[in-house]
Design a protein around this motif. Structure first.
Motif, PDB file in Angstrom:
ATOM      1  N   THR A 282       0.848  -1.190   0.000  1.00 53.60           N
ATOM      2  CA  THR A 282       0.000   0.000   0.000  1.00 53.60           C
ATOM      3  C   THR A 282       0.882   1.239   0.000  1.00 53.60           C
ATOM      4  O   THR A 282       1.699   1.433   0.903  1.00 53.60           O
ATOM      5  N   PHE A 283       0.709   2.080  -1.027  1.00 52.76           N
ATOM      6  CA  PHE A 283       1.534   3.287  -1.163  1.00 52.76           C
ATOM      7  C   PHE A 283       0.611   4.476  -1.348  1.00 52.76           C
ATOM      8  O   PHE A 283      -0.170   4.538  -2.299  1.00 52.76           O
ATOM      9  N   ILE A 284       0.659   5.421  -0.388  1.00 45.61           N
ATOM     10  CA  ILE A 284      -0.132   6.648  -0.445  1.00 45.61           C
ATOM     11  C   ILE A 284       0.839   7.811  -0.525  1.00 45.61           C
ATOM     12  O   ILE A 284       1.653   8.017   0.378  1.00 45.61           O
ATOM     13  N   LEU A 285       0.765   8.557  -1.614  1.00 48.15           N
ATOM     14  CA  LEU A 285       1.682   9.662  -1.843  1.00 48.15           C
ATOM     15  C   LEU A 285       0.839  10.922  -2.060  1.00 48.15           C
ATOM     16  O   LEU A 285       0.058  11.008  -3.011  1.00 48.15           O
ATOM     17  N   ARG A 286       1.002  11.887  -1.145  1.00 48.17           N
ATOM     18  CA  ARG A 286       0.169  13.087  -1.155  1.00 48.17           C
ATOM     19  C   ARG A 286       1.044  14.334  -1.316  1.00 48.17           C
ATOM     20  O   ARG A 286       2.232  14.317  -1.051  1.00 48.17           O
ATOM     21  N   ILE A 287       0.410  15.417  -1.768  1.00 51.74           N
ATOM     22  CA  ILE A 287       1.061  16.725  -1.764  1.00 51.74           C
ATOM     23  C   ILE A 287       0.600  17.480  -0.525  1.00 51.74           C
ATOM     24  O   ILE A 287      -0.596  17.561  -0.244  1.00 51.74           O
ATOM     25  N   PHE A 288       1.539  18.035   0.233  1.00 50.32           N
ATOM     26  CA  PHE A 288       1.222  18.693   1.492  1.00 50.32           C
ATOM     27  C   PHE A 288       0.759  20.127   1.231  1.00 50.32           C
ATOM     28  O   PHE A 288       1.470  20.937   0.653  1.00 50.32           O
ATOM     29  N   LEU A 289      -0.469  20.427   1.637  1.00 50.14           N
ATOM     30  CA  LEU A 289      -1.027  21.778   1.602  1.00 50.14           C
ATOM     31  C   LEU A 289      -0.895  22.428   0.233  1.00 50.14           C
ATOM     32  O   LEU A 289      -0.490  23.584   0.091  1.00 50.14           O
ATOM     33  N   GLY A 290      -1.205  21.682  -0.808  1.00 47.46           N
ATOM     34  CA  GLY A 290      -1.293  22.271  -2.132  1.00 47.46           C
ATOM     35  C   GLY A 290       0.024  22.594  -2.790  1.00 47.46           C
ATOM     36  O   GLY A 290       0.076  23.318  -3.783  1.00 47.46           O
ATOM     37  N   ASN A 291       1.129  22.086  -2.258  1.00 49.88           N
ATOM     38  CA  ASN A 291       2.416  22.313  -2.903  1.00 49.88           C
ATOM     39  C   ASN A 291       2.476  21.593  -4.244  1.00 49.88           C
ATOM     40  O   ASN A 291       1.705  20.673  -4.511  1.00 49.88           O
ATOM     41  N   HIS A 292       3.442  21.961  -5.045  1.00 45.98           N
ATOM     42  CA  HIS A 292       3.647  21.318  -6.336  1.00 45.98           C
ATOM     43  C   HIS A 292       5.091  20.877  -6.427  1.00 45.98           C
ATOM     44  O   HIS A 292       6.013  21.600  -6.048  1.00 45.98           O
ATOM     45  N   LEU A 293       5.293  19.691  -6.948  1.00 48.43           N
ATOM     46  CA  LEU A 293       6.651  19.243  -7.188  1.00 48.43           C
ATOM     47  C   LEU A 293       7.248  20.004  -8.362  1.00 48.43           C
ATOM     48  O   LEU A 293       6.525  20.447  -9.257  1.00 48.43           O
ATOM     49  N   PRO A 294       8.559  20.155  -8.367  1.00 51.07           N
ATOM     50  CA  PRO A 294       9.173  20.816  -9.516  1.00 51.07           C
ATOM     51  C   PRO A 294       8.931  20.015 -10.785  1.00 51.07           C
ATOM     52  O   PRO A 294       8.866  18.782 -10.740  1.00 51.07           O
ATOM     53  N   PRO A 295       8.740  20.685 -11.925  1.00 53.39           N
ATOM     54  CA  PRO A 295       8.469  19.971 -13.177  1.00 53.39           C
ATOM     55  C   PRO A 295       9.558  18.953 -13.478  1.00 53.39           C
ATOM     56  O   PRO A 295      10.751  19.191 -13.258  1.00 53.39           O
ATOM     57  N   GLY A 296       9.111  17.815 -13.949  1.00 54.23           N
ATOM     58  CA  GLY A 296      10.069  16.799 -14.361  1.00 54.23           C
ATOM     59  C   GLY A 296      10.758  16.084 -13.222  1.00 54.23           C
ATOM     60  O   GLY A 296      11.849  15.538 -13.389  1.00 54.23           O
ATOM     61  N   SER A 297      10.164  16.092 -12.030  1.00 52.49           N
ATOM     62  CA  SER A 297      10.803  15.410 -10.900  1.00 52.49           C
ATOM     63  C   SER A 297      10.902  13.911 -11.138  1.00 52.49           C
ATOM     64  O   SER A 297      11.785  13.252 -10.605  1.00 52.49           O
TER      65      SER A 297
END
Length: 400
Positions: A282-297
């Motif tokens: 089971t893998f749950i991957l969330r963004i914290f408080l509406g952050n965005h990962l840098p493009p192309g991570s």
């Protein structure tokens, strides 16, 4: 006959009638007294029969009653309240025999949940905690402790908890942001299986020696490393807030993890390493408080998860990918896993595309029910029982 003679005769007649009626009343009284005496004798006979009768439940051996009492408490990881319904003290209020059995049943007192939010009530709560720990005998302890007070009020409490670390099996400090772990020695928790920590743990602290620790919840991953946790032995972990650089370190350490729930906070772009987690289901991957990962991570492209069964991910995490559906499909193909559940709470791509790509997978926008998968990791609302229970009620119910 004169008037006076007539009045005298009438008076004699009335008195004669009264004497006759009095005799009748006395006769009735005697009969009633005999009936009352008979009823009293019958009452005493009934009382005698009841006195020698023993209710079947009171004939059970104390050991059986003790086991019944243990099952009265809510099932772990739910904790019994210190007072009121579902509290072990409720069992002490039925009769003296049950009170004696309850007080002599260590398991009833080994699961303890307390909040310390009001300075004036700290001494009473400390007494309750100390009494419960003493009654728990040699049982493993499960402790859930919360506070909003500063350390000046809690030094005795911290020492009390640390003194019993060797018996602690589950420890929830998620609502105690600054628990005062000592920094000059290793802490041995030989039976610790589950641990929840608050926001304090950014700086290095005492090394925890916990050879059977498997489940961890952290509010904040602040650069903790193997000097604090033996990450490789964990099977379940939740981190509410973790930077991308922290993720890059942590994900490579979780070689035995089966359940992983991470809330990512974006940082500068990093070069992530490829990682294979052979046991992760089971893998749950969330963004914290509406952050965005840098493009192309490319976070998905670095993962190989052969045992993956349940995946929850946000499309925000895949913002730098050409096609979020293909990114997940590539993960599944590369891993050779049997993906049964896919949750995408913020899906902008039509679910039909996901269903076409994963025909044997349940597709949903609802979050995965992680509480069922790993109950100890369930979120806990810090219930402030002071709002509903007065000091007098707490003291009365927690008396020895």
């Amino acid at each position: 006959m004169t008037q006076s003679a007539a009045d005298a005769a009438s008076g004699r007649a009335v008195r004669a009638a009264d004497r006759a009626h009095l005799a009748n009343v006395e006769t009735q009284i005697l009969e009633l007294e005999r009936s009352l005496s008979s009823l009293k004798e019958e009452k005493e006979a009934i009382r005698d029969r009841l006195a020698i009768y023993t209710y079947p439940v009171l004939t059970l051996p104390n050991e059986i009653v003790s086991q019944i009492f243990v099952h009265f408490l809510p099932a772990f990881p739910h904790y019994p309240p210190p007072i009121g319904l579902l509290s072990p003290y409720l069992l002490c209020q039925i009769c003296q025999k049950w009170r004696d059995i309850a007080l002599a049943t260590p398991a009833l007192w080994s699961v303890i949940s307390l909040s310390f939010h009001k300075a004036g009530r700290v001494p009473q709560k400390l007494h309750y905690l100390q009494t419960s720990i003493e009654r728990s005998g040699s049982c493993r302890l499960s402790l859930k402790l919360a506070t909003r007070l500063d350390d000046s009020y809690l030094a005795e409490l911290v020492h009390m908890v640390i003194d019993h670390f060797r018996r602690v099996e589950y420890l929830d400090l998620s609502h105690w942001p600054a628990f005062g772990f000592p920094t000059d020695a290793e802490l041995s928790l030989p039976f610790l299986r589950g641990l929840k920590l608050g926001d304090y743990f950014n700086a290095p602290v005492t090394r925890i020696m916990a050879p059977v620790l498997q489940q961890v919840v952290l509010q904040d991953f602040g650069g903790l490393d193997n000097s604090f946790f033996p990450w490789s032995q964990l099977t379940a972990i939740t981190v509410e807030w973790i930077r991308l650089d922290g993720y890059s370190y942590l994900i490579n350490q979780l070689v035995n993890v089966v359940y992983c729930n991470l809330g990512l906070c974006a940082t500068d772009q990093l070069s992530l390493q490829d990682v294979t987690l052979s046991h992760l289901e089971t893998f749950i991957l969330r963004i914290f408080l509406g952050n965005h990962l840098p493009p192309g991570s490319g976070i998905m492209a670095t993962l190989t998860l052969p045992a993956l069964r349940r995946l929850q991910i946000t499309e925000t995490l895949l913002a730098g990918e050409d096609d979020p559906v293909n990114s997940i499909a590539s993960l599944v193909t590369r891993s050779g896993c049997n993906l049964r559940e896919l949750s995408i709470p913020d899906a902008s791509t039509a679910h039909e595309r996901y269903r076409d790509t994963f025909p044997s997978t349940s597709i949903t926008s609802e979050a995965l029910d992680s509480d069922i998968i790993v109950p100890f990791l369930m979120e806990w609302e810090d219930e402030d029982e002071e709002s509903s229970d007065s000091d007098d009620e707490f003291d009365a119910d927690s008396e020895d």
